[in-house]
Design an enzyme around this catalytic site. Structure first.
Site: not given
Length: 319
Positions: A274, A277, A270-271
């Site tokens: 980021h 992204h 998940h991190e």
């Protein structure tokens, strides 16, 4: 507590030193059979810097209300929700109420199961309450007894070195990227790793990212991604994005690898979503670069990637 956990702790005479960092706090709340020890850890964790922070929070509440009034809103909730999909506090409260109505029967059933486990273990000392320091402990017991899921056994499949290698391989393959360890890296701690990122199709440089994965004194205590430099144009010249992923996973020992729980693996993906992204931006303006997006959307790429990748086998894609 099991021997593996105790072996990782610093020992002074007949006592073990523990911190409030996640690799110590959560195992104790989940596995320690001594309720007073769990309570001590839980209360200490939840009251860190209490005397210093309470006055600050009280001031923040007052200032937020003043700000909202100056800008023409009834309160802070109305102010922050005006530009979000929920639009207003009434919609939020209605949504939460509907969730509560749907989930209450499930909550009551789960609470009954936890209380039964506590009564069975505590006998005449049973107080009929699942305290804050009881929840993780009896939830772990429920998962182990009712569903036969042992997190300690599952962790053996997720040594952090393998998870890191497999995760980077998956992201490179899916997004068409190439990650290379940075030569002569500029890092803030010897445990931090720096990578260069390239577009696989044309070998063009995209940016840098850092992995800072283990706890240490003075470090941020949770898991998060930080944009260190936004990708944008400055005077017609491209500034490349730089991002850091920070976590607090258990440190490896000389004779034992660090093992991740499944939810930690999902957090890792998940991190790192980021991070991707942040780096995959082609914006000209830093205001819109990377994770500088609307609040309703900022978690979407990382949630999508984290959930999607959490179900993939953590072996190289070609296998």
């Amino acid at each position: 507590m099991n021997d593996d956990f105790l072996d990782e702790l610093e020992k002074s005479e007949e006592k073990f030193k523990v911190t409030l960092k996640y690799p110590h706090l959560f195992p104790i709340l989940e596995k320690c059979s001594n309720a007073e020890t769990r309570k001590t850890m839980n209360v200490a964790a939840d009251t860190q810097c209490l005397e210093a922070n309470v006055p600050i929070l009280e001031e923040v509440v007052v200032l937020r209300q003043e700000e909202a009034k100056i800008l023409g809103f009834e309160n802070h909730a109305a102010y922050v929700l005006a530009v979000k999909m929920a639009k207003n506090a009434e919609n939020v409260l209605s949504f939460l109420k509907s969730l509560n109505e749907k989930l209450s029967p499930v909550f009551e059933a789960d609470l009954k199961s936890l209380l039964e486990l506590k009564k069975e273990e505590t006998g005449d000392a049973f107080d009929g309450v699942i305290n804050a320091w009881d929840f993780r402990y009896y939830h772990t017991k429920l998962v182990e007894t009712k569903f036969q899921v042992d997190e300690d056994k599952i962790k053996e499949y997720f040594p952090i070195e393998h998870v890191t290698e497999a995760m980077l391989s998956i992201y490179q393959s899916v997004l068409g990227l190439t990650f290379k360890l940075t030569e002569n890296p500029h890092v803030w701690h010897e445990s931090v790793i720096q990578y260069d990122v390239y577009d696989t199709t044309d070998s063009s440089f995209i940016g840098h990212f850092y992995l800072d994965l283990h706890p240490r004194d003075g470090k941020y205590g949770h898991a998060a991604e930080f944009g260190l430099s936004k990708g944008c144009l400055i005077g017609g010249v491209r500034q490349y994005p730089v991002a850091a992923m920070v976590a607090n996973f258990t440190k490896p020992l000389p004779d034992k690898p660090a093992l991740l729980k499944h939810d930690e693996v999902v957090t890792y993906f998940h991190e790192f979503g980021h991070v991707m992204h942040e780096l995959m931006t082609t914006c000209n303006f830093s205001l819109f670069s990377g994770t500088n997006v609307e609040g309703d959307f900022v978690e979407t790429p990382s949630q999508m990637l984290g959930k999607y990748f959490s179900f993939l086998s953590l072996t190289p894609l070609e296998n």
